[in-house]
Motif scaffolding. Sequence first.
Motif: not given
Length: 513
Positions: A183-208
């Motif tokens: 779905l996504l490859s940084a090397k190929a500059e290809r991103d087909c995740t938007a149709g799934l509403g996918f994002a990993m912004h959850e990783l931008s705020l962390v607490r343990v």
Amino acid sequence: MLRSWWLVGLLVAYTSGKKLWDVPVPQEEQASPGKLLWEPQCQYQLRHLQDRTRISALLPPRLEGHWISTGCEVRPGPEFLTRSYIFYANRLFKAYQFYYRDPSCLDPTYSLVIKGKIRLRQASWITRGATEADYHLHKVGIVFHSQRAMQETIARINQTSREQCSGFLSPGRTWTPGALYELLSAKAERDCTAGLGFAMHELSLVRVEKYEQPLLLQKNQGTREVEELYLGDIHTEWSERLHYRPTGYQRPLQNAMHHIHPCPACGIIYRADEHHPPILPVRPELPMLLSGRWVSSRCEVRPAVLFLTRYFTFHDSNRTWEGYYYHYSDPLCKQPTFTVYASGHYTEGGPSLIVRGGTELVFKVTHARVTPMDQVTVAMLNSSDFGSCGEPGSWSIGRELDVTHTNGCAALGIRLPHTEYELFRIEQDAKDRSLLFIGERPTDGSSPNTPSKRPTSYQSPLIQCAGPSGTFLRHIKPNYLGRLDDQLNSAALKLWPRAVLLAFLALLLIRWD
């Protein structure tokens, strides 16, 4: 003299609070560690939430390790999923997200395998106790688990993704079990995740967080270490989730080596991969029996930096409810700012047509009272406009005032009368405790005051701490208010008749001898 000893035995049994015919209490029914024998379970749970000395936040957070869901999760949409994230010492990570068609996570649709790199930055200026982070995705792959899931997902991707993804896969493509599609490859500059509403912004705020879980053993009590990973929340509006930067948290993941026990789902999720999604144990569907008292299981965090605990009572007989919202300024819920008491009534619920397993209800809020607990809140309330929040100038720390006659309190965002369209669900945990899930609040801070704003996901669960009751609850003071003084006085009064009997029996013994 034999009669004297019989009276002594009766005296000891009575004053100890036990009947001669009492049977031994099973181990699991005995008082919880730290719980006073006379203390009501709801009072103990609230006090337990504030006794946070056993919980520590790791700063900076140590992410290295394997973190897993402890059950089936519900995201706004709704989306049903489980997660399994692995963080390596070199800052690389590999994350699995398993998606399902049902709220019990029994029918998998597809799995995502996500690879990338994360870098911790600094303490968050917005969410106290959190750490901000940057992340970079390298690859995202998808594995479909049925022909139907493949066709539905391909249609979404082809319709909503950018031009380079319009032909991601042909609609007539035959499902191949185990096939991995990129779905996504940084090397190929290809991103087909938007149709799934996918994002990993959850990783931008962390607490343990780390804490000790009490164990009830046969002869002595012990503890087990538990580590939890809190990641950023998902926006409740689908259109905003791709751009939203979190200020709250999702349901926490737990360290695979240090998780709660029992946890039937933990081992299953730990062993899963994109080709073998976890199928969780079957859970019975429970009826919506709200009657009783429910209390927060943890210090809760909402977007826009709100820390709070909740305590509710529901009366099914007349469909009335009441609750306390204890607000704090810190993520351990130790520094109180204000308390809101609210009450009203609710309608009979019906099954949700949008969120499987959920029940839709309509709540009316008709009365409210506010208690400021710090000087900042007192100053704010005393400077509010006349007629907008009780009586200006009459607020002081610890003093509860009714705000019903001013139609709420504008300074705190309370409006009366008020209607909310809610989503509820009742489950049981691995310890057979009843859990109440109430709909997640809108991320933008508004209220679900129209049917279209009804939640599609849930907040942290409440634990049932008492069964049905025919009377309204008496204000249970948190540790910072009552310190159990009222209960101690009550206990002393209850012991008074025993003291009288003790004196009477002592006179009998002296007279007999």
